[in-house]
Design a protein around this motif. Structure first.
Motif, mmCIF file in Angstrom:
data_model
loop_
_atom_site.group_PDB
_atom_site.id
_atom_site.type_symbol
_atom_site.label_atom_id
_atom_site.label_comp_id
_atom_site.label_asym_id
_atom_site.label_seq_id
_atom_site.Cartn_x
_atom_site.Cartn_y
_atom_site.Cartn_z
ATOM 1 N N THR A 147 2.891 3.803 3.237
ATOM 2 C CA THR A 147 2.875 2.469 2.628
ATOM 3 C C THR A 147 3.476 1.424 3.572
ATOM 4 O OG1 THR A 147 4.945 3.011 1.469
ATOM 5 C CG2 THR A 147 2.878 3.331 0.273
ATOM 6 N N PHE A 180 0.070 -2.391 -4.344
ATOM 7 C CA PHE A 180 -1.147 -2.016 -3.642
ATOM 8 C C PHE A 180 -2.296 -1.816 -4.622
ATOM 9 C CE2 PHE A 180 2.535 -0.250 -1.436
ATOM 10 C CZ PHE A 180 2.380 -0.791 -0.166
ATOM 11 N N GLU A 211 2.368 11.787 4.580
ATOM 12 C CA GLU A 211 1.949 11.680 3.175
ATOM 13 C C GLU A 211 2.029 13.030 2.461
ATOM 14 O OE1 GLU A 211 -1.763 13.204 5.059
ATOM 15 O OE2 GLU A 211 -0.047 11.964 5.652
ATOM 16 N N SER A 253 0.660 8.427 -2.557
ATOM 17 C CA SER A 253 1.667 7.603 -1.878
ATOM 18 C C SER A 253 1.660 6.171 -2.396
ATOM 19 C CB SER A 253 1.402 7.595 -0.358
ATOM 20 O OG SER A 253 1.468 8.894 0.179
ATOM 21 N N PHE A 254 0.581 5.782 -3.077
ATOM 22 C CA PHE A 254 0.421 4.396 -3.528
ATOM 23 C C PHE A 254 0.586 4.328 -5.045
ATOM 24 C CE2 PHE A 254 -1.745 4.656 0.501
ATOM 25 C CZ PHE A 254 -1.416 3.467 1.126
ATOM 26 N N ASN A 296 6.640 7.149 2.088
ATOM 27 C CA ASN A 296 6.696 5.703 2.308
ATOM 28 C C ASN A 296 6.286 5.319 3.729
ATOM 29 O OD1 ASN A 296 9.307 6.572 3.569
ATOM 30 N ND2 ASN A 296 9.572 4.350 3.783
ATOM 31 N N LYS A 336 1.722 -2.015 5.200
ATOM 32 C CA LYS A 336 2.298 -3.365 5.261
ATOM 33 C C LYS A 336 2.278 -3.891 6.695
ATOM 34 C CE LYS A 336 5.509 -2.448 1.452
ATOM 35 N NZ LYS A 336 6.939 -2.299 1.108
#
Length: 542
Positions: A510, A315, A500, A309-310, A507, A514
């Motif tokens: 993620t 990140f 995920e 996912s990253f 997203n 944030k």
């Protein structure tokens, strides 16, 4: 902090070589903030083989104070990720003197494919192993373009020491066919002394005598390997540092690599103090540092799904384990993620000291995200829980006629359920209102027993359910799927399903990071809306 361009004298002599191979070099000068060094450091980065499919990033840290030049490499074999991960962390260290050059991913394509060989030559048995195609005394010419490019770079840097980070498939104390958990070097008194220092340090991390690290110096490194070429052709003191991937998480193997390299760099004078715990860069403030828990109670598939996912430069994702749960280490991170697997096993691996360190991390402003098993871990329900969000979970053990006593947390294998985001959830995750999401026995959450913890806010509700036993009917539907709350100065988010693992919903993780890192620009969890009252007064699902 100031920016400048600084060309080391050895590179000026190879101006044409730089233009061809090291396009796009970026240099940053900074004042070292570590107590271990007071000299100015010059950080430079570049790319080998710019424009090729196999291009290789490199990093350099140079002090104004004279000292040895050290090269650290990783990722030679694509199925040995710990060396690459450790080298990627070592590049953030602050040295006291000399120069540290790091190439974290020599076989970047192989790492991406999780393949030992260099994928470009995977069908050529003579060329597919990068670590057999560097110069030999009887043939000084590297046998592939990649190896030639790397070798020319090594020659230009003229290192005094080389440490190449690898992994073996088993422990040599019980399997003589594996070179895992070892230090490999050509025999000499000086090299034996340094190897023994590394062995003594890393064996302090080993509880099982069958997993102890051993020296392998009788034959030295294999002919054609980078380390053997550096030793035989350049006369450089060179070592292969091997960990073992059998039954050991990546976080622990990278930790052992950092222990060995930090010990060696202290011994030869590059470092004044231990840097084992340094894994991220305090310089890259534009990036969010995320610690992904990787130990007992996690699964390879779950960790991979979260990691994938990253894929953004926004990140910096680092695997961490129980050995990393200290205040000084956690302070490097913005957010911690506890993934799916077994919440109880994760809790026991973390232990009481680790739980207190995590609680302090969040109180001081850090973020924590629990996914499925991680949401059980974050709750206030169990003695092994983190107690950072006031949730209880539906886990009664009930006698099922004709079946026996069964715990109600278990609802069977993975399946898709319908989830509805609240207005606040829509704002945070930038997703549509109703979604199908993968679910596999995540917690059915309700208000917990700890009145001292802040109220939580629902960000999504389950609108369908998975039922295995009759008493579970009606307990999941209309219960919260995602919740969030403040804890001290930090934020906590619990996610029961697996976005995920759901195509198109990655997203959510993620965006959760944030929000938890307080980089989303939205109001904080300590500012509840009307939905909080709804969550706080909903009937218990048990």
């Amino acid at each position: 902090m100031r920016s400048s361009l600084r060309w080391p004298p050895s590179l000026i002599a190879k101006w044409f070589f730089l233009l061809v191979l090291f396009v796009g070099v970026v240099s940053t000068s900074l004042l070292c903030t570590s107590d271990a060094c007071a000299s100015e450091l010059h950080r430079t980065s570049g790319v080998l083989g710019e424009g090729t499919s196999w291009s290789i990033p490199w990093y350099s840290i140079e002090s104004d104070e004279d000292g040895p030049t050290v090269l650290v490499t990783g990722g030679m074999h694509g199925n040995e990720p710990a060396g690459s991960a450790a080298a990627g962390q070592i590049r953030h260290w602050n040295i006291a003197r000399g120069k540290l050059v790091v190439i974290p991913s020599l076989n970047r394509l192989g790492l991406d494919a999780e393949m030992r060989w260099f994928p470009v030559h995977r069908n050529d048995r003579s060329l597919r192993d990068l670590n057999r195609n560097f110069p030999k005394l009887e043939n000084l010419q590297p046998r592939t373009l990649l190896c030639e490019t790397v070798w020319e770079f090594v020659e230009s840097e003229r290192p005094d020491f080389v440490f190449d980070l690898h992994e073996g498939f088993d422990f040599p104390t019980s399997n003589s066919k594996s070179v895992g958990s070892s230090v490999i070097f050509s025999p000499s008194d000086e090299q034996h002394h340094l190897a023994q220092k590394m062995l003594d340090a890393v064996n302090e991390t080993v509880d099982d005598d069958t997993r102890r690290f051993v020296p392998l110096s009788r034959n030295g490194a294999a002919q054609g390997s980078l380390v053997r070429a550096c030793a035989d052709v350049l006369g450089v003191r060179s070592f292969i540092l091997e960990t073992t991937f059998k039954e050991q998480p990546l976080s622990f193997r990278t930790f052992q690599h950092r222990v060995m390299v930090s010990t060696a760099l202290k011994e030869i004078g590059l470092l004044d103090s231990d840097s084992t715990d340094r894994m991220t860069s305090s310089l890259e403030h534009h990036r969010l540092s995320v610690g992904l828990f990787d130990a007992a109670g996690t699964t390879a598939k779950g960790l991979k799904n979260v990691s994938q996912s990253f894929d953004s430069e926004e990140f910096e994702l680092v695997r961490i384990g129980p050995h990393d749960l200290s205040a000084s280490t956690l302070s490097q991170f913005d957010v911690l993620i506890f993934p799916g697997g077994s919440g109880s096993r994760q809790g026991r691996a973390i232990g009481s000291d680790g739980r207190e360190a995590i609680r302090k991390f969040v109180k001081d402003g850090g973020g924590v995200i629990g996914i499925c098993a991680g949401a059980y871990l974050c709750s206030a329900h169990y003695d092994w829980s983190l107690h950072i969000i006031n949730t209880s979970v539906f886990n009664e053990t009930i006698e099922i006629p004709g079946v026996g006593r069964k715990s109600m947390w278990y609802r069977g294998g993975p399946s898709d359920v319908e989830m509805e985001l609240t207005s606040e959830g829509e704002e945070i995750f930038s997703q549509s209102n109703r979604l199908d999401v993968r679910y596999q026995n995540g917690p059915i959450m309700d208000v917990g027993p700890d009145d001292h913890l802040p109220e939580w806010t629902p960000l999504a509700w389950f609108r369908s359910e998975v039922v295995r036993y009759e008493p579970q009917e009606g307990t999941m539907i209309d219960s919260p799927a995602i919740i969030a709350a403040p804890f001290g100065n930090g934020r906590v988010m619990c996610i029961s399903p697996h976005p995920e693992a759901t195509p198109g919903l990655e997203n959510i993780i993620t965006e959760a990071v944030k929000w938890s890192a307080q980089r989303d620009g939205s109001h904080t969890a300590s500012e509840p809306d009307s939905q909080l009252e709804e969550a706080s007064t909903s009937p218990a699902q048990e």
